[in-house]
Design an enzyme around this catalytic site. Structure first.
Site, PDB file in Angstrom:
ATOM      1  N   GLU A  46      -1.604  -4.739 -10.221  1.00 26.98           N
ATOM      2  CA  GLU A  46      -2.781  -4.724  -9.361  1.00 26.98           C
ATOM      3  C   GLU A  46      -3.026  -3.290  -8.916  1.00 26.98           C
ATOM      4  O   GLU A  46      -2.253  -2.731  -8.128  1.00 26.98           O
ATOM      5  CB  GLU A  46      -2.597  -5.637  -8.155  1.00 26.98           C
ATOM      6  CG  GLU A  46      -3.810  -5.578  -7.258  1.00 26.98           C
ATOM      7  CD  GLU A  46      -4.027  -6.824  -6.424  1.00 26.98           C
ATOM      8  OE1 GLU A  46      -3.558  -7.896  -6.841  1.00 26.98           O
ATOM      9  OE2 GLU A  46      -4.670  -6.710  -5.386  1.00 26.98           O
TER      10      GLU A  46
ATOM     11  N   CYS B 113      -9.290   2.947   3.177  1.00 26.54           N
ATOM     12  CA  CYS B 113      -9.181   1.488   3.339  1.00 26.54           C
ATOM     13  C   CYS B 113      -8.634   1.167   4.729  1.00 26.54           C
ATOM     14  O   CYS B 113      -7.446   0.857   4.877  1.00 26.54           O
ATOM     15  CB  CYS B 113      -8.236   0.903   2.294  1.00 26.54           C
ATOM     16  SG  CYS B 113      -8.417   1.595   0.650  1.00 26.54           S
TER      17      CYS B 113
ATOM     18  N   CYS C 204       0.422   5.660  -2.160  1.00 24.42           N
ATOM     19  CA  CYS C 204      -0.935   5.320  -2.572  1.00 24.42           C
ATOM     20  C   CYS C 204      -1.745   6.601  -2.628  1.00 24.42           C
ATOM     21  O   CYS C 204      -1.582   7.473  -1.777  1.00 24.42           O
ATOM     22  CB  CYS C 204      -1.576   4.329  -1.601  1.00 24.42           C
ATOM     23  SG  CYS C 204      -3.225   3.826  -2.125  1.00 24.42           S
TER      24      CYS C 204
ATOM     25  N   HIS D 198      -1.542 -17.470  -0.684  1.00 24.91           N
ATOM     26  CA  HIS D 198      -0.236 -17.251  -0.051  1.00 24.91           C
ATOM     27  C   HIS D 198      -0.367 -17.242   1.478  1.00 24.91           C
ATOM     28  O   HIS D 198       0.555 -17.667   2.174  1.00 24.91           O
ATOM     29  CB  HIS D 198       0.413 -15.957  -0.555  1.00 24.91           C
ATOM     30  CG  HIS D 198      -0.455 -14.752  -0.449  1.00 24.91           C
ATOM     31  ND1 HIS D 198      -1.610 -14.605  -1.185  1.00 24.91           N
ATOM     32  CD2 HIS D 198      -0.354 -13.638   0.296  1.00 24.91           C
ATOM     33  CE1 HIS D 198      -2.169 -13.443  -0.883  1.00 24.91           C
ATOM     34  NE2 HIS D 198      -1.437 -12.838   0.014  1.00 24.91           N
TER      35      HIS D 198
ATOM     36  N   PHE E 153       7.587  -9.909  -7.055  1.00 24.03           N
ATOM     37  CA  PHE E 153       6.729  -8.795  -6.665  1.00 24.03           C
ATOM     38  C   PHE E 153       7.564  -7.528  -6.553  1.00 24.03           C
ATOM     39  O   PHE E 153       8.603  -7.514  -5.887  1.00 24.03           O
ATOM     40  CB  PHE E 153       6.061  -9.070  -5.309  1.00 24.03           C
ATOM     41  CG  PHE E 153       4.756  -9.797  -5.422  1.00 24.03           C
ATOM     42  CD1 PHE E 153       4.689 -11.058  -5.986  1.00 24.03           C
ATOM     43  CD2 PHE E 153       3.579  -9.211  -4.973  1.00 24.03           C
ATOM     44  CE1 PHE E 153       3.484 -11.739  -6.103  1.00 24.03           C
ATOM     45  CE2 PHE E 153       2.366  -9.871  -5.084  1.00 24.03           C
ATOM     46  CZ  PHE E 153       2.313 -11.136  -5.644  1.00 24.03           C
TER      47      PHE E 153
ATOM     48  N   CYS F 296      -6.569  -1.988   5.121  1.00 22.71           N
ATOM     49  CA  CYS F 296      -5.417  -2.191   4.230  1.00 22.71           C
ATOM     50  C   CYS F 296      -4.313  -2.945   4.990  1.00 22.71           C
ATOM     51  O   CYS F 296      -3.931  -2.551   6.083  1.00 22.71           O
ATOM     52  CB  CYS F 296      -4.887  -0.848   3.750  1.00 22.71           C
ATOM     53  SG  CYS F 296      -3.392  -0.995   2.740  1.00 22.71           S
ATOM     54  N   ASP F 297      -3.810  -4.022   4.389  1.00 22.93           N
ATOM     55  CA  ASP F 297      -2.797  -4.834   5.081  1.00 22.93           C
ATOM     56  C   ASP F 297      -1.402  -4.594   4.501  1.00 22.93           C
ATOM     57  O   ASP F 297      -0.514  -5.418   4.677  1.00 22.93           O
ATOM     58  CB  ASP F 297      -3.168  -6.325   5.036  1.00 22.93           C
ATOM     59  CG  ASP F 297      -3.276  -6.860   3.618  1.00 22.93           C
ATOM     60  OD1 ASP F 297      -3.040  -6.085   2.668  1.00 22.93           O
ATOM     61  OD2 ASP F 297      -3.605  -8.043   3.466  1.00 22.93           O
ATOM     62  N   THR F 298      -1.220  -3.477   3.812  1.00 21.63           N
ATOM     63  CA  THR F 298       0.067  -3.200   3.175  1.00 21.63           C
ATOM     64  C   THR F 298       0.709  -1.961   3.778  1.00 21.63           C
ATOM     65  O   THR F 298       0.059  -0.930   3.931  1.00 21.63           O
ATOM     66  CB  THR F 298      -0.135  -2.955   1.659  1.00 21.63           C
ATOM     67  OG1 THR F 298      -0.860  -4.041   1.119  1.00 21.63           O
ATOM     68  CG2 THR F 298       1.200  -2.843   0.958  1.00 21.63           C
TER      69      THR F 298
HETATM   70  S1  SF4 Z   1      -5.947  -1.128   0.124  1.00 16.24           S
HETATM   71 FE1  SF4 Z   1      -4.112   0.011   0.799  1.00 16.24          FE
HETATM   72  S2  SF4 Z   1      -2.759   0.052  -0.988  1.00 16.24           S
HETATM   73 FE2  SF4 Z   1      -4.824  -0.500  -1.731  1.00 16.24          FE
HETATM   74  S3  SF4 Z   1      -5.788   1.446  -2.334  1.00 16.24           S
HETATM   75 FE3  SF4 Z   1      -6.322   1.085  -0.183  1.00 16.24          FE
HETATM   76  S4  SF4 Z   1      -4.769   2.157   1.055  1.00 16.24           S
HETATM   77 FE4  SF4 Z   1      -3.983   1.956  -1.057  1.00 16.24          FE
END
Ligand code: SF4
Length: 223
Positions: free
Chosen positions: A118, A49, A42, A217, A36, A52-54
Site C-alpha cells: 500500500e 496528511c 514517510c 478492521h 502486516f 494520517c492515523d499512522t
Molecule cells: S497518510 Fe500518513 S503514511 Fe500515508 S502518505 Fe500521508 S503521512 Fe505518509
C-alpha cells in the site's frame, strides 16, 4: 525524505514500526489473513496528511533481512500457527516503497507470502516486487498511475483535503489504469467517525467502477 533508523554500512537494515498478524481490513482483499509489515518513514508526512492515523515517525525495530524475516515468522506463528502458503504480507507504512527491496521480496515469496503493498503513489513502484499494489494517493499529482487498486480517501466537504467532491475524485482518477477503484470514507474522530454518508453519496454519483471501501478492521475491532 524521512526514513528513520535505516543505516548504511555492511548489512542493510530496515526501519520497522510494527509487525502483526490480522485480517486485511480494506479494499478488494478485505478479510484476507495477513501479516502486516509496517515500515517507519514517510516521504510525505503529517503536513501533507493532517488526518494520517499512522504513527510512522519512529522505528521500533531496525533489523537486517534475517531479523525482519524472524519478526514475520513470530507474527505468523502467533496469528496463524505458522507461515502458511498464500498468506498476504501487507507491506505498508509510512511509505513502504522506500524500503521493500529485491532481497526482502524474494525471501518473503520463498516463504509462501503474496506481497501486497500500500503506497501513496508519489514514487514509481517496481511491480515485480509485489503481487498486489494498492495506491492511495495523498496529493493531486501522483506518479504511480497503474496497479491493482486505486483507493482514494474521500475527504469531502468537512475535512481539509484533495478530494472535497466527486469532480476532484474524477480528476485524480483520470488516465489511470487500475483493476479496482475504491472510495473510502475518512475517519475523523473529532467529527464523530468516518464520513460514511457523503462517501456513499459520492460513490452513487460516480457509479461503476467505483465502490465503497469500508475499514472493516475498525468495524470488527481488530488491528
Ligand atoms: S497518510 Fe500518513 S503514511 Fe500515508 S502518505 Fe500521508 S503521512 Fe505518509
Amino acid at each position: 525524505m524521512n526514513t528513520p533508523g535505516v543505516q548504511g554500512g555492511m548489512a542493510k537494515r530496515y526501519a520497522i514500526k510494527e509487525v502483526f498478524a490480522t485480517l486485511q481490513g480494506e479494499g478488494a482483499q478485505a478479510g484476507t489473513p495477513a501479516v502486516f509489515l509496517r515500515f517507519a518513514g514517510c516521504n510525505l508526512g503529517y503536513e501533507v496528511c493532517p488526518w494520517c492515523d499512522t504513527d510512522w515517525a519512529k522505528a521500533d525495530y531496525t533489523p537486517d533481512l534475517a531479523g525482519t524475516l524472524q519478526l514475520m515468522r513470530e507474527a505468523a506463528a502467533s496469528g496463524f500457527g505458522g507461515e502458511r502458503p498464500g498468506l498476504l504480507a501487507v507491506v505498508t507504512g509510512g511509505e513502504p516503497s522506500l524500503q521493500l527491496d529485491r532481497p526482502l521480496a524474494d525471501a518473503l515469496r520463498e516463504r509462501g507470502y503474496r506481497i501486497s503493498m500500500e503506497s501513496n503513489g508519489s514514487r514509481l513502484v517496481d511491480r515485480t516486487l509485489v503481487d498486489w499494489l494498492t495506491i492511495s494517493p495523498k496529493q493531486a499529482e501522483f506518479v504511480q498511475r497503474e496497479g491493482s487498486e486505486l483507493k482514494l480517501l474521500f475527504t469531502g466537504a468537512h475535512a481539509a483535503g484533495i478530494t472535497p467532491d466527486v469532480e476532484a475524485v474524477r480528476r485524480m482518477a483520470h488516465g489511470t489504469r487500475f483493476e479496482h477503484y475504491y472510495l473510502q470514507p475518512i475517519d475523523l474522530p473529532e467529527q464523530g467517525g468516518p464520513n460514511y454518508d457523503e462517501a456513499i453519496r459520492a460513490v452513487m454519483e460516480l457509479g461503476p467502477p467505483w465502490r465503497l471501501s469500508v475499514q472493516t478492521h475498525k468495524v470488527a475491532g481488530i488491528p
